[in-house]
Design an enzyme around this catalytic site. Structure first.
Site, mmCIF file in Angstrom:
data_model
loop_
_atom_site.group_PDB
_atom_site.id
_atom_site.type_symbol
_atom_site.label_atom_id
_atom_site.label_comp_id
_atom_site.label_asym_id
_atom_site.label_seq_id
_atom_site.Cartn_x
_atom_site.Cartn_y
_atom_site.Cartn_z
ATOM 1 C CD GLU A 34 -17.471 -24.047 -8.662
ATOM 2 O OE1 GLU A 34 -18.455 -23.286 -8.658
ATOM 3 O OE2 GLU A 34 -17.556 -25.289 -8.624
ATOM 4 C CG HIS A 36 -9.860 -18.918 -3.783
ATOM 5 N ND1 HIS A 36 -9.963 -20.154 -3.173
ATOM 6 C CD2 HIS A 36 -9.506 -18.048 -2.810
ATOM 7 C CE1 HIS A 36 -9.667 -20.032 -1.888
ATOM 8 N NE2 HIS A 36 -9.395 -18.770 -1.634
ATOM 9 C CD GLN A 60 -3.997 -14.577 7.414
ATOM 10 O OE1 GLN A 60 -3.336 -13.901 6.629
ATOM 11 N NE2 GLN A 60 -5.269 -14.858 7.189
ATOM 12 C CE LYS A 149 -14.988 -18.819 3.825
ATOM 13 N NZ LYS A 149 -14.269 -18.637 5.116
HETATM 14 O O1 PAF Z 1 -8.591 -14.336 3.120
HETATM 15 C C1 PAF Z 1 -7.461 -14.868 3.016
HETATM 16 O O2 PAF Z 1 -7.280 -15.868 2.347
HETATM 17 C C2 PAF Z 1 -6.278 -14.247 3.745
HETATM 18 O O3 PAF Z 1 -6.679 -13.715 4.964
HETATM 19 C C3 PAF Z 1 -5.529 -13.196 2.897
HETATM 20 C C4 PAF Z 1 -6.408 -11.998 2.581
HETATM 21 C C5 PAF Z 1 -5.038 -13.839 1.612
HETATM 22 C C6 PAF Z 1 -4.317 -12.690 3.673
HETATM 23 O O4 PAF Z 1 -3.439 -13.720 4.006
#
Ligand code: PAF
Length: 279
Positions: A34, A36, A60, A149
């Protein structure tokens, strides 16, 4: 709703839009919840069209297991997005984004990258900077939406936009919480039943820490939180910090002209949860 996996196709579509069409962009790693969807709705209210990307960005992740186990629910994500005002979804593969060189660039975020998450997730913010800049290049959004968050991530992206003069406005959106207070996160679906039932303890501790900060100094509050987690049967505290919202440096003495936030990272087994609260 149109779905594109190729850079060339999404770019052609975006270039075909009438000039002056404003684009709101919501980058995600999928396993949508929710929180997103609320970013998508906000983006639609403030722009002509909304583009969402779904891409689990390998550069990442500092931990191969975390990348392997990161939830991937593309069919569910697409059907959730269909129920919103999303116009375009971009779902590239790692090869499409990185060709055969899956590596981060190196960024200088003026020290923001060395605080909190940066101390525990080596290379994480170089990976975030690399993918977010690349996605901005492809989508060319007017505004991009991120949830608080990942507050440190927002400050880092703002820094990148400022230093590289990128023509996009970063919009920070409040944390979405479950009814019991747990911050919504794609990782929550990996919690066991027992961990999920106990997980509101994290936000409850943050709220109590906020109250404690009224009368105690930052160091005392940190000690108090560490003690709360010391004997917790399910959760291991990785860090709790009270920091200046802009510099992200730990608070030494309270100054009424500054804005502070408390930040926390906790392990539930192998699942890492983060949260924060404005003080
Ligand atoms: O917050 C996230 O979901 C990720 O770090 C992002 C900003 C989509 C980059 O991969």
């Amino acid at each position: 709703m149109l779905v594109f996996a190729k850079i060339i196709s999404v770019q052609q579509k975006i270039e075909s839009l009438k000039s002056g069409t404003s684009i709101g962009f919501v980058p995600t790693m999928g396993a949508l919840h929710e929180g997103h969807l609320s970013l998508v709705e906000k983006a639609k209210n403030e722009n002509d069209i909304v583009v969402v990307s779904i891409f689990v960005n390998p550069t990442q992740f500092d931990n191969a297991d975390d990348l392997k186990n990161y939830p991937k629910t593309i069919d569910k994500d697409l059907s959730l997005l269909k129920s919103t005002n999303c116009d375009i979804v971009f779902t590239p593969t790692p090869e499409e984004i990185y060709a055969n060189n899956i590596q981060s660039q190196s960024f200088d975020f003026d020290g923001l990258e060395f605080q909190m998450e940066g101390k525990f997730r080596e290379g994480h913010f170089n990976g975030v900077g690399t993918i977010v800049e690349r996605l901005f290049e492809i989508v060319k959004p007017n505004k991009a939406y991120f949830g608080e968050k990942d507050f440190q991530q927002i400050q880092i992206i703002r820094k990148m936009v400022e230093k590289r003069n990128l023509p996009v406005k970063i919009i920070a959106c409040p944390i979405h919480r479950e009814k019991d207070g747990l911050a919504m996160s794609s990782r929550n679906i990996r919690l066991t039943k027992e961990q999920r039932v106990s997980a509101p303890f994290i936000y409850k501790t943050l709220k109590q820490a906020k109250a404690e900060f009224g009368t105690k100094n930052a160091l005392e509050v940190v000690k108090w939180v560490e003690n709360e987690f010391k004997n917790h049967p399910l959760f291991n505290l990785e860090y709790f910090e009270i920091a200046d919202e802009y510099t992200l440096l730990p608070v030494e003495t309270k100054n009424s002209t500054k804005k502070y936030r408390a930040f926390i990272a906790v392990f539930a087994g192998k699942i890492r949860l983060i949260d924060n609260i404005s003080l």
